[in-house]
Write a protein that holds these residues in place. Structure first.
Motif, PDB file in Angstrom:
ATOM      1  N   THR A 209       0.836  -1.113   0.051  1.00  0.00           N
ATOM      2  CA  THR A 209       0.033   0.010   0.043  1.00  0.00           C
ATOM      3  C   THR A 209       0.880   1.365   0.025  1.00  0.00           C
ATOM      4  OG1 THR A 209      -1.662  -1.194   1.172  1.00  0.00           O
ATOM      5  CG2 THR A 209      -1.925   1.306   1.457  1.00  0.00           C
ATOM      6  N   LEU A 210       0.416   2.143  -0.846  1.00  0.00           N
ATOM      7  CA  LEU A 210       1.009   3.479  -0.764  1.00  0.00           C
ATOM      8  C   LEU A 210       0.658   4.458   0.547  1.00  0.00           C
ATOM      9  CD1 LEU A 210       2.447   5.736  -2.541  1.00  0.00           C
ATOM     10  CD2 LEU A 210       0.256   6.495  -3.291  1.00  0.00           C
ATOM     11  N   GLN A 211       1.783   5.049   1.163  1.00  0.00           N
ATOM     12  CA  GLN A 211       1.435   5.805   2.426  1.00  0.00           C
ATOM     13  C   GLN A 211       1.808   7.241   2.166  1.00  0.00           C
ATOM     14  OE1 GLN A 211      -0.071   4.455   4.838  1.00  0.00           O
ATOM     15  NE2 GLN A 211      -0.064   2.352   4.386  1.00  0.00           N
ATOM     16  N   GLU A 212       1.199   8.050   2.742  1.00  0.00           N
ATOM     17  CA  GLU A 212       1.456   9.520   2.831  1.00  0.00           C
ATOM     18  C   GLU A 212       1.792   9.681   3.893  1.00  0.00           C
ATOM     19  OE1 GLU A 212       0.982  11.677   0.058  1.00  0.00           O
ATOM     20  OE2 GLU A 212      -0.203  10.285  -1.118  1.00  0.00           O
ATOM     21  N   ARG A 213       3.162  10.419   3.912  1.00  0.00           N
ATOM     22  CA  ARG A 213       3.718  11.022   5.120  1.00  0.00           C
ATOM     23  C   ARG A 213       4.268  12.477   5.126  1.00  0.00           C
ATOM     24  NH1 ARG A 213       1.763   7.512   6.754  1.00  0.00           N
ATOM     25  NH2 ARG A 213       2.654   5.298   7.582  1.00  0.00           N
ATOM     26  N   ASP A 214       3.680  12.985   6.168  1.00  0.00           N
ATOM     27  CA  ASP A 214       4.008  14.596   6.470  1.00  0.00           C
ATOM     28  C   ASP A 214       4.994  14.867   7.503  1.00  0.00           C
ATOM     29  OD1 ASP A 214       2.191  14.687   4.608  1.00  0.00           O
ATOM     30  OD2 ASP A 214       0.662  15.402   5.998  1.00  0.00           O
ATOM     31  N   GLY A 215       6.059  15.732   7.255  1.00  0.00           N
ATOM     32  CA  GLY A 215       6.904  16.249   8.415  1.00  0.00           C
ATOM     33  C   GLY A 215       6.724  17.519   8.620  1.00  0.00           C
ATOM     34  N   GLN A 216       6.244  17.760   9.960  1.00  0.00           N
ATOM     35  CA  GLN A 216       5.870  18.976  10.598  1.00  0.00           C
ATOM     36  C   GLN A 216       6.584  19.387  11.749  1.00  0.00           C
ATOM     37  OE1 GLN A 216       1.544  18.599  11.352  1.00  0.00           O
ATOM     38  NE2 GLN A 216       1.110  18.481   9.225  1.00  0.00           N
ATOM     39  N   HIS A 217       6.672  20.693  12.036  1.00  0.00           N
ATOM     40  CA  HIS A 217       7.231  21.317  13.247  1.00  0.00           C
ATOM     41  C   HIS A 217       6.059  22.188  13.908  1.00  0.00           C
ATOM     42  CE1 HIS A 217       9.033  24.571  15.541  1.00  0.00           C
ATOM     43  NE2 HIS A 217       9.992  23.577  15.818  1.00  0.00           N
ATOM     44  N   THR A 218       6.024  22.027  15.433  1.00  0.00           N
ATOM     45  CA  THR A 218       4.613  22.835  15.747  1.00  0.00           C
ATOM     46  C   THR A 218       5.571  23.307  17.050  1.00  0.00           C
ATOM     47  OG1 THR A 218       2.835  22.657  17.073  1.00  0.00           O
ATOM     48  CG2 THR A 218       4.050  20.757  17.207  1.00  0.00           C
TER      49      THR A 218
END
Length: 253
Positions: free
Chosen positions: A24-33
């Protein structure tokens, strides 16, 4: 990564994200908060086995399942709809039961053939060995008898000559001219003249030209060859010849 204590800063050296799913294709986000505001650092679609790695010296790098760095040209999943690729070699992937390594989309051929070009108009593959010299790339279909030979049914009605494929027939396309060639030996027949059906099935056509050559000698011996030529528009019995050795070449439109 959890936020540090008050008045404390963290220096991130490495972040590794991997899609462990088998397919399965997966979507990944890298975020700073900062606890209130979220800042997107990177967004990536990762196929099975791919990795997204961050280092403080290189930044973010997307790796394919085979370890190659993902780029605008992904040899594992690429669709080329226009433009030019030059200065590099292309290795086709292995074919599968459901996917072909190379597929030509039907289109119009060039008005002036280009040397070295390969084209497909939906009916014929073309190769141009010289400028303004286009030729058809011939594709042949085969029907053959198994190693243990094939026993015909003792009957006067028409029947298939070959056992492969099951119906003993080839699929032909509409509005297309074909050339057939058939060579076989019959081990035994009834003591009557043998009638051969050159073209059977439900296909209809405009014209059929056929030529046959037969020899009634016992196998591995030689007698006088007998030949016949005919032109017809019927797909019924086309000839009655003494056998058992026979060769036929025909063209059908």
């Amino acid at each position: 990564m959890a936020a540090p204590a008050a008045s404390t800063q963290r220096n991130v050296k490495t972040i590794t994200i991997r899609n462990r799913h088998a397919s399965t294709l997966q979507e990944r986000d890298g975020q700073h908060t900062d606890g209130t505001n979220n800042l997107e650092l990177i967004k990536c679609s990762m196929s099975a086995g791919e990795e997204l790695i961050y280092t403080d010296t290189e930044g973010w790098t997307h790796y394919l399942a085979g370890g190659e760095v993902a780029s605008g040209f992904n040899q594992n999943a690429v669709a080329i709809t226009g433009g030019t690729i030059s200065g590099t070699s292309i290795s086709l992937p292995a074919g599968t039961a459901a996917v072909v390594p190379l597929d030509f989309i039907a289109g119009s051929v060039t008005t002036a053939p280009v040397a070295g070009a390969m084209e497909y108009d939906g009916l014929v593959h073309y190769l141009s060995h010289l400028a303004n010299a286009r030729g058809a790339n011939v594709a042949e279909q085969f029907i053959f008898t198994p190693t243990g030979n094939y026993t015909l049914t003792s009957q006067t009605a028409a029947q298939k000559m070959f056992a492969t494929p099951t119906n003993g027939a080839l699929t032909v396309n509409a509005a297309t001219t074909y050339q057939f060639e058939c060579v076989f030996d019959l081990g035994a027949m009834a003591l009557v003249r043998g009638r051969l059906v050159c073209v059977g099935g439900t296909a209809t056509f405009t014209i059929l030209k056929w030529w046959s050559l037969s020899n009634k000698a016992t196998l591995a011996t030689q007698l006088a060859w007998q030949s016949t030529f005919n032109t017809t528009a019927a797909n019924v019995a086309l000839g009655t010849l003494p056998l058992p050795r026979w060769r036929r070449r025909s063209s059908m439109a």
